[in-house]
Structures are given as C-alpha cells and as structure tokens.
Design an enzyme around this catalytic site. Sequence first.
Site, short mmCIF file in Angstrom:
data_model
loop_
_atom_site.label_atom_id
_atom_site.label_comp_id
_atom_site.label_asym_id
_atom_site.label_seq_id
_atom_site.Cartn_x
_atom_site.Cartn_y
_atom_site.Cartn_z
N SER A 22 15.25 -4.20 -6.26
CA SER A 22 15.22 -5.12 -5.12
C SER A 22 15.81 -6.43 -5.56
CB SER A 22 13.79 -5.27 -4.60
OG SER A 22 13.75 -6.13 -3.49
N HIS A 49 16.82 -2.53 -1.77
CA HIS A 49 16.51 -3.17 -0.50
C HIS A 49 17.74 -3.94 -0.02
CE1 HIS A 49 11.97 -3.24 -1.64
NE2 HIS A 49 12.43 -2.03 -1.44
N ASP A 140 6.97 -1.88 -3.85
CA ASP A 140 7.70 -0.66 -3.50
C ASP A 140 8.02 0.11 -4.78
OD1 ASP A 140 8.97 1.28 -2.10
OD2 ASP A 140 10.77 0.12 -1.65
#
Length: 978
Positions: A22, A49, A140
Amino acid sequence: MSNSGNGRARPYQGLVVGLGASAGGLDALDRFFAAIEPLSNCAFVVIQHLAPEHKTMMDTLLGRHTQMPVQVATHDMPLGGGHVYVIPPNSVMTVEDGRLKLVPRAATGVTLPINVFFESLASDAVGRAIGIVMSGTGSDGSAGVVALAGAGAWVMAQDPDSCRFDGMPRSAIATGAVDHVLAPEGLAKEVTGLATNWSGPDSSALTHARIFAERDGMEQALRLLAGTMRIDFSEYKSKTLLRRIERRMNATGFRGIAAYSDYVASHPDEVLALRHELLIPVSAFFRDRDAFNSLSENVLRPLLEERRSGDATPLRFWITACSTGEEAYSIAMLTLHLMEEIGVEVPLKIFATDVEPEYVNRAAHGKYPSAQMAGLPEGYHERWFQPAGEGIWQVIPRLRQQIVFSRHDLLADAPFTQMDLVSCRNMLIYLRPDAQQRVLRRLAYGLKAGGSLFLGSSETPGELAGDHTALDNRHRIYKLNRRIQRLSPDDLLSGGDGRGRRALFSDAGGEGGKGAHGFQGAVDALMEAYVPPSVLIDADRSVLHMFGDIQRYLRFKGHSPTLDILQLLPKTAAPIVATLLHSAARDKSLQRSRPLPIDWGTGALEETFHVTVRPLDTDSVRVSRLIVSFEPVQREAVHEARILDDEAIVRMSSKHVADLERELELTRANLQDSIQELGTANEELQASNEELMASNEELQSTNEELQSVNEELHTVNAEFQSKISQLNDVNADLESLTRAARIPLVFLDEDLCVTRFTPQAVSLFQLRPGDIGRPITDLNHILDFPDIYDRVREGLEAAASYQTEVTDRSGGQWLVTILPYTPRGGKGAKVVMSFIDLSSVKDVRWLQNILNALPENVAVLDTYGVILRTNRAWDDFCLRNGGTLGASGQGANYLAACRSAAASDAYARQAYEGLLALLEGRIPHFSLLYPCHSADEHRWFLLNAAALQGGGCVITHFNMTGWIDPNRVDAEGGARGG
C-alpha cells in the site's frame, strides 16, 4: 504446455508469489524486483491499493527494475511462469484454476483487496503459494496470511524497520503466521531459495518416500523436537508432520531428513522455525458463527437459567488448544452478554490452554489487529475492545480477568476437572486415531456430570459416543451423561510412555479385557493403601493432577480460584513448601520437611504431616514436574515422642534446630536468587529505558517527516488556491454570460432549492437575493403553468428535458425549458429552467398569416436577391407549374434565377435589370408585365417590386390574363420603373 480435452490450456502449476503493498509500497517493490533474478517457475502477482479513478502506471514503473515481463491483469488472464501481474485500478482480483479473475470494486464500504487475493490463493495454489506483506498502513493482508498459513503456504513480511509505513507488516506479524521478516532484498533472496529448491507440484510424494526411507532420521528429528519443545509429535498424523517438515526442508535446501535433522540439532533458530511450522495458529473470533449461536442457546443459556434461583456456583470452562485466544474471548463475551440479557451475575472462570507458550503469551496480552475484528457480532467490537495503537485493539480488563491462560499439553498433562464446558475444536483432526480417543477420555474426565463438550466440525466423541447425548449433532455439541470417576494410567501418561503401558496391559489380558480391569483395580488398591495424598505440579507450581484424599491439605480460597499450590496450602505450611520446591528444583533431589501442623485458622490443630517433594525429570536441564506428597505422622509415634527421656528430647530439639537452620539457609539462598533476579530485572529496565530513548529519537525523526508532509500540504494548498482562482474566473464568466443573454434562468438543486438565478427571472418568480437556498415551491410565479414543479421533479427522476409554451397573467407567451443535468463529479442532480419571450415570434406569425391571405404571389428578398419569405399563393403556383420549393422557395436566389434566364428571354433580362437597380437603391419601385403561357392557356402576369427600408424588397406577381387585351399588351407591354 499441454491442452485439455476442451481445448483450454492446462492450468499453471508453478509457484505463485502474491505481493501485497500500500502506502510506500512502490519503493519496497522496486527494491524486491531489482534484487531478484527472473524465475521461470514463479508467477508474481502485485496487489496494491490504487485510487479507483486514476490509471495505474505500476507496470511501467516496475518494468524498469526487472527483466521479467510486467503487465496489468485482465479478467480471466492465465498465469505464467517468469511474469509479473499488476492489479488494475477499481478492481478486486482473485485467482481460480490458475487464472486471474476481476470484479469491480464495491462503491461503498471498506475494500481489502490483499486479503481477498490471499484467501483465494490459499485455496487455489495449495503447496505452491507464497504470500508477502510489504509497506502500507492499516491491516489489509492480516486475515489473508492466516488463511495462507493454514493452507501450508510460505508467509513473509517486510521488516518494519525498512518500511516507509509499517502498519500492514506489523499487523501481519502480530498474527503469528509469518515465517520470515526481512528487508525487500532479503525477501527476494528467500523467494529465490524456495523457487530453486522447489521441485514441482508432484514433489511431495517423492519427498515423503525419501523421508520414510530414512526413518531413523525422522525419529531423531522427532526426538529432538520432543526434547526442545516438550511435545511428543509421534502422536500426530504422519502426513501432517511430513507436509510441515517438507516445507522447512525446501526452505533450507535439504533433500534428506537425516541431514536436516543434524541441521536442526545445531541451529536453535531452525528449531524455532520448525516449531512455528508445526504449530501454526489458526483461530478467529466466533469462528463458525452458527456453531456459537447453537452453543449459546443449548449450553450457556441453560447454565445461566439454572442459576437464577440464587445458585452462586461458579461457571468453569476449559478452552483447550486455544491458540492465540480468540475462541476463549469469544465464549467469554458470549457468556457475559447472556448474563446481562438474562439478568443474572455468576462467577465465571475460564481456563484457556495451549501447548505453545508463545501463543499463550500472546493470548494473555489480548491484542489483535483490526482485520481480526471482522468476525465479531455487531456491537461487540466497541464494547469489549479498546484501541492499543495504530490498527491494534486490546480486550478490556473486565473481559481479560475472566480467563486464566496457561501452557498445557492435552497428550501429556493431567486434565482440569469439574468443568461445566470443555471446548476442543479442530485440534483432534491432527492426531492419530488412538491419540484422539485418549484425549477425548481426558476431556470427558474433566467434565462434570451433565457438562458439555464442544468439538470441531469434523470431530466426534468416537468410541465415547455412548457416554454423551448430542445437543446439536450438526455443530458437534454434546452433553456428558455420567461422570467419569477415574482414568487409566495409559490415559494419564504421555504418548511415548503410553505405548509401553498399553503393551504391558495387553500382556495382562488385552486392553478392555478382564486382565486390564483386574490390574487397574490392583493399582487403585495399592495407591489407596500405600501412596500418601500427593499432587503433581509443574515448574510454575500449578496443580496438574491430585492423588488420594488431598482435600485435607489443599483448599480453594475466595472467589478467584487458582491452581498455584502455595495459594491452596495452609498459611503456616506455604513458606516451607516454597523452600522445599526451590531446593528440589535446584538440587534435583528429594526434599523432606519436619512435621508440620494443619492449621486453617480455626484454633484447632487437626493433624501433623511431613511434606516430601520429588523432582521427576532430573535428567533434564530444567525440572518441569514435581510430586508433592503429604505424609501423616502416626499417632503412636506422637505418643512415644511424649514419653522419651530427656536425652531423646534434646536430640529431637537439636534435630529440630538443625532443620530450622537448614530451612533458614535455604531461605537465604532463595533470597539471594531473588536479589539476582531483581538485578537482572533492573538491567532489563535499563535496557527498556534505552529503547524508550531510541523511540524518542524515532519520534523526533517522525516529527521531521511530519514537517516534510506539512510542506507537501502547503504545496497542495497552493494548487488548490490556483484551482479556486480558476473556479472564480469561470464563475464570473458564467455570471456575465447569463446577464448578457438577458434570458430568465433559474437553477435548482435536487431538493428544488434555488442555487442561482438571473435578474430577468425576478419578475416571473418574485425572487430576491435572500431566496438562495430556499425551495422554489415556496415562491409564487405569474405563469399559467400550475404543474411546473411536478414537471421539474419528473425531469429530475427521469433525467429527461421538458419543453412547453405557456402564457403569463398579462397575456405574454413564454417558451419554458426544464433541463436536468449532473455536475462534474456526479454528486447530486440539478436542473435549470429557462424562459424565452415569444411575443416577437407571435408578431412574425401574425404577419405570415396576412401574407397567406393575399391572392397574389408574394415573396420578400434580401439585398442579395435571396428569398427570405413567401406566402401560400407563391408556393402553390410554384408547385403547380412543375417547379420545386428548393428552386423557387425560401433560400433560393431569385435575382440569380432572372440573370440565368436573361440570355434567352428579353422579359427575364428586363426583370433582372429592374430588380438589380431596385436592390442597389437606384430606383424605389419597379413593375413589369410579362407573359407566362402554359400548354393550354395564354397567361399574362404583372410583377411589382418595392424597396424595403433597411434593404431588400418585396415582389408580387398578379395574374392579369382576364383583365387585359393580349393584342394591346404585345404592342405596349414592358417594364416600368421609377
């Protein structure tokens, strides 16, 4: 690659490396791919992401750091070795049958694409998956790595110290499922090693064959693990052991079990890695929600309902194989919630145990990443947890106080007893059938009569099914019908010793036969007659098992039960027993006390006894089991002591003094050890202080980073100021446009509130500047259009424009247009109403009607001779005489038509010259009498043309056939101008 029968290529069978990243992940990915050589048996899938509205450039950026092809994934794209695939924006990606599947990202809610991909990878690439969590914020990937670990995949995380943002790696590491924590370059090296040593999807059977061929090495490895881990893995299923050991062999590059066993013996870090491999924690809050709902209704609610009558007997639960504690906390939350619902408060004590001390320690801390909160019922997260850092939540003290966590081996340690509920879910499936039954007998022994047993979805009571009643057979919840009074020695001993004992029992008549029952009876009789009341304890002084009538010597106190033997003894005996335990563990020899009285504070001395402490595993580095025996002093011996002569009394007194001096020396030694431990603790505190100082330096570094971020925000703010200036310019342009158009305009939002209007709209709706934001329905208008607002609503709902002509109160006519539109960005629909005054249009229509009423053929020309308007007589004459409106109607050049005909027709030449002079302003009017014969009739027409003020002219053609003498016209006809 071969093709299957349906013509589709065989699914990819190589390793699949999933990389989740991310914020700050681009740098980590660049370093990873720059450090790894192309691997033909690995497919790399990058899950990051990405902003949904921006096109990704990740394929181009990563392509600069690797020789492998990098491409953005598309739906149903097959995986291939030596390729890198990047998730596209606004998509969630999974893998199925070796092909990448894409679905649109949800418009609302939280999307965790790394978890989704890892979970699909865990089921699609069993034995071929590698999951890596890199730099990023949030949690995540945490749930995904747990799924990967449960499927036997290799799981790694970027070292938080090498991350720009360490939230995701730390959350993944906190799950306990991560095999390696390395910098990106180290992760690349580890993946290269795994890929180099991996021999394909069919290598498992070959490896198993090699391991079975080297059985001695296998047994050596298991003995080593049993010695270092205090776990007898010989009771586990061989396939489970082989699969886990094979993963470590592949990771370390060993092809033979013997060589790997020697490597384990000389590398303590590999022992920890293998221990972690064999004991992967797979747990979740409220795992299988339906099963917990059934437990609540069939077990917990009846237990609490029974205590509404005032029964204050504490509830006792035993959660075995608790892993990192999620199941224990789930049952505790469920029970406390039911207590409040039913309106009863009962003391609750939950014993949660696991064979792995690391997991027990993590469970005791009660800290979990945000990703693990997803399984909680609604409202539980906010009520039972409190924030403990970025993305980390900790159970509240009230919930933590209900549970005692401790290490316990179901195969070796004595069971807890007198339990209302015993839970053992998804642990038995890893054991051999005989070990499963031995554990089930221990669990049943730990239950009260009528207690409940909670098993996993694939587990049953087996041969003990007759002793249980199924409360919910689907969810494996059973009720014990009768209390099991004793366990056989086979069930009390560990797996290794148990096999020897089973052989001994078999010689006596076979297990379950008369010989076994006779031998057991003899053992019980001998223990009752000759064995003093005794207690088996561990190194932490916790009671594991009790032998004989021990109730006279040990008692539970207060409302917080404990298994610490020192807390269960009389106060007068506890210090002496503590000294004996310390001495026995230190010297690894039997220790015995002087006669001690049983004094429970009642004032009456009930009995006198000796305490004997025997260490069991004296050949180990650390004593982990001890037996504490209570040997009553015979009354005869007490009587004889009273009549001894003075010399004997002196000897006893001397012996007593010697015992006291010895106990004092032991106490001094114990005190010295405590002082050394305090010194060690002080050093640890100093080290912690240094770590805090280092953390302070890190915070200062973080402050510098925040200053850098502040500078970036200033830059972004400047960009926003520029955008605002541009917006102001556009707004000014729009205001000027609406004013210059001088058209009444009213702008409304989706709630029909006024957002903008032009000055010309004031007279129609009586608007004022203060009406901005006010519903238009609150205002009056002068239009004869009662359902105007209904039309506006219909237009908004259907996103369709509407147009109609209406009148106002003074008789004026207006063209009303209702036009819905959606602003850029798609945030809410709006509508604009425009009103065009049709009064001038009405005058034009009236003029046209007058022209159409004239019998003459009438046309209006502009200064160039182009026909601007005609009447009905002109158009009809044109069509009757074979002409077309395109040649003689509006838009046609009448002067040019006369010029074309002038070369061959004198009348046409006269008409052209006269009209040209008229249009050029040389004459004010012009007339011409000319023939226009048809096939069956001689006709004469009079052309009259008059100039118009401002330019152009109007011409008429009047049929003169019945009004004139043709002979005279031929003599006198022609043009007249003036």
